[in-house]
Design an enzyme around this catalytic site. Structure first.
Site, PDB file in Angstrom:
ATOM      1  N   SER A  67       0.544  -1.116  -0.094  1.00 35.93           N
ATOM      2  CA  SER A  67       0.018  -0.187  -0.024  1.00 35.93           C
ATOM      3  C   SER A  67       1.145   1.316   0.031  1.00 35.93           C
ATOM      4  CB  SER A  67      -0.895  -0.304   1.045  1.00 35.93           C
ATOM      5  OG  SER A  67      -1.580  -1.210   1.599  1.00 35.93           O
TER       6      SER A  67
HETATM    7  N1  SAH Z   1      -0.691  -5.589   3.777  1.00 36.20           N
HETATM    8  C1  SAH Z   1      -0.486  -5.669   2.922  1.00 36.20           C
HETATM    9  C2  SAH Z   1      -0.666  -4.534   1.858  1.00 36.20           C
HETATM   10  C3  SAH Z   1      -0.757  -6.085   1.121  1.00 36.20           C
HETATM   11  S1  SAH Z   1      -2.164  -5.762  -0.656  1.00 36.20           S
HETATM   12  C4  SAH Z   1       1.685  -5.049   2.617  1.00 36.20           C
HETATM   13  O1  SAH Z   1       1.603  -3.869   3.832  1.00 36.20           O
HETATM   14  O2  SAH Z   1       1.998  -5.239   2.018  1.00 36.20           O
HETATM   15  C5  SAH Z   1      -3.757  -6.763  -0.060  1.00 36.20           C
HETATM   16  C6  SAH Z   1      -3.844  -8.292   0.436  1.00 36.20           C
HETATM   17  O3  SAH Z   1      -4.783  -8.687   0.923  1.00 36.20           O
HETATM   18  C7  SAH Z   1      -3.009  -8.910  -0.693  1.00 36.20           C
HETATM   19  O4  SAH Z   1      -1.753 -10.077  -0.609  1.00 36.20           O
HETATM   20  C8  SAH Z   1      -3.786  -9.887  -0.630  1.00 36.20           C
HETATM   21  O5  SAH Z   1      -3.817 -11.430  -1.330  1.00 36.20           O
HETATM   22  C9  SAH Z   1      -4.584 -10.043   0.314  1.00 36.20           C
HETATM   23  N2  SAH Z   1      -5.819 -10.767   0.698  1.00 36.20           N
HETATM   24  C10 SAH Z   1      -6.775 -10.158  -0.443  1.00 36.20           C
HETATM   25  N3  SAH Z   1      -8.641 -10.462  -0.082  1.00 36.20           N
HETATM   26  C11 SAH Z   1      -7.808 -11.865   1.158  1.00 36.20           C
HETATM   27  C12 SAH Z   1      -8.050 -12.275   1.998  1.00 36.20           C
HETATM   28  N4  SAH Z   1      -9.209 -12.732   1.750  1.00 36.20           N
HETATM   29  N5  SAH Z   1      -7.545 -12.940   3.114  1.00 36.20           N
HETATM   30  C13 SAH Z   1      -7.068 -13.213   3.631  1.00 36.20           C
HETATM   31  N6  SAH Z   1      -5.930 -11.662   2.265  1.00 36.20           N
HETATM   32  C14 SAH Z   1      -6.656 -11.562   1.174  1.00 36.20           C
END
Ligand code: SAH
Length: 216
Positions: A67
């Site tokens: 993000s």
């Molecule tokens: N907080 C993260 C940003 C990740 S982007 C960071 O600091 O890098 C969002 C993430 O949410 C992705 O990796 C995606 O695979 C995950 N995601 C989407 N739906 C999800 C779910 N139902 N349960 C767990 N993770 C999920």
């Protein structure tokens, strides 16, 4: 010598990122301090190091992104409202960056991820920090994490079409959740629980990858 110079220039770039967050209106010193403690560069591929401190999302593979720093800071500032985050669930651990920031603001962090190789990446990235209060789980976070509930704080890093009922149910009394909601037009929503009442407040427009169900 060379590596010391590059460590110093990375530190300066991080300090500039935090200064920019201040200029963008982030006021919570604890959030700014936590962001200063986590070198974002350590969470992106070497090839992206030059843009690690830009205020943009960056690819982390599997069509997912780390993000944007401003959005991470803003969500945490709203959630904190001047208090500790307590027991915290992060849905969407991705590369582990936000979990690292959370470790400085929460008593315990449970970060869940539905894409196995990303969970492994987050583990790898977080190993060097040796955080004692961060746990990573391979799970579909739209169902929450029942075995660790209730949570004082829930932060969702992917956009939901609707706020998942399981997440509301796993909020502690007095707990708060920040979640992006929407499809092409998304907005940050703060959910505050008081007993059986869930109050929703809307914040700024954002752009997140979608919250998906199931695991891969
Ligand atoms: N907080 C993260 C940003 C990740 S982007 C960071 O600091 O890098 C969002 C993430 O949410 C992705 O990796 C995606 O695979 C995950 N995601 C989407 N739906 C999800 C779910 N139902 N349960 C767990 N993770 C999920």
């Amino acid at each position: 010598m060379r590596s010391r110079e590059s460590a110093q220039s990375a530190h300066r770039a991080l300090a500039r990122m935090v200064e920019r967050l201040r200029q963008q209106g982030i006021r919570d010193e604890k959030v700014l301090d936590a962001m200063m403690r986590v070198p974002r560069q350590q969470f992106v591929e070497d090839g992206l190091a030059f843009s690690a401190y830009d205020d943009t999302p960056l690819p982390i593979g599997y069509q997912q992104t780390i993000s944007q720093p401003y959005v991470v800071a803003r969500m945490l500032e709203i959630l904190r409202a001047g208090r500790e985050l307590g027991r915290t669930l992060e849905v969407g651990a991705g590369c582990g960056y936000q979990a690292a920031v959370l470790s400085f603001l929460a008593t315990e962090v449970f970060a869940v991820e539905r894409i196995r190789p990303l969970l492994d990446l987050a583990k790898e990235n977080l190993r060097a920090f040796r955080f004692a209060n961060v746990r990573l789980k391979y799970a579909d976070g739209s169902l929450g994490l029942p075995e660790a509930a209730p949570f004082d704080t829930i932060i969702v890093a992917a956009a939901a079409r609707e706020i998942p009922a399981a997440l509301k149910a796993q909020l502690a009394d007095g707990g708060r959740m920040m979640i992006p909601v929407g499809a092409s037009n998304q907005q940050l929503i703060l959910v505050e629980r008081q007993g059986k009442v869930f109050k929703e407040s809307r914040y700024e427009a954002v752009r997140f990858v979608p919250l998906l169900s199931g695991m891969e």
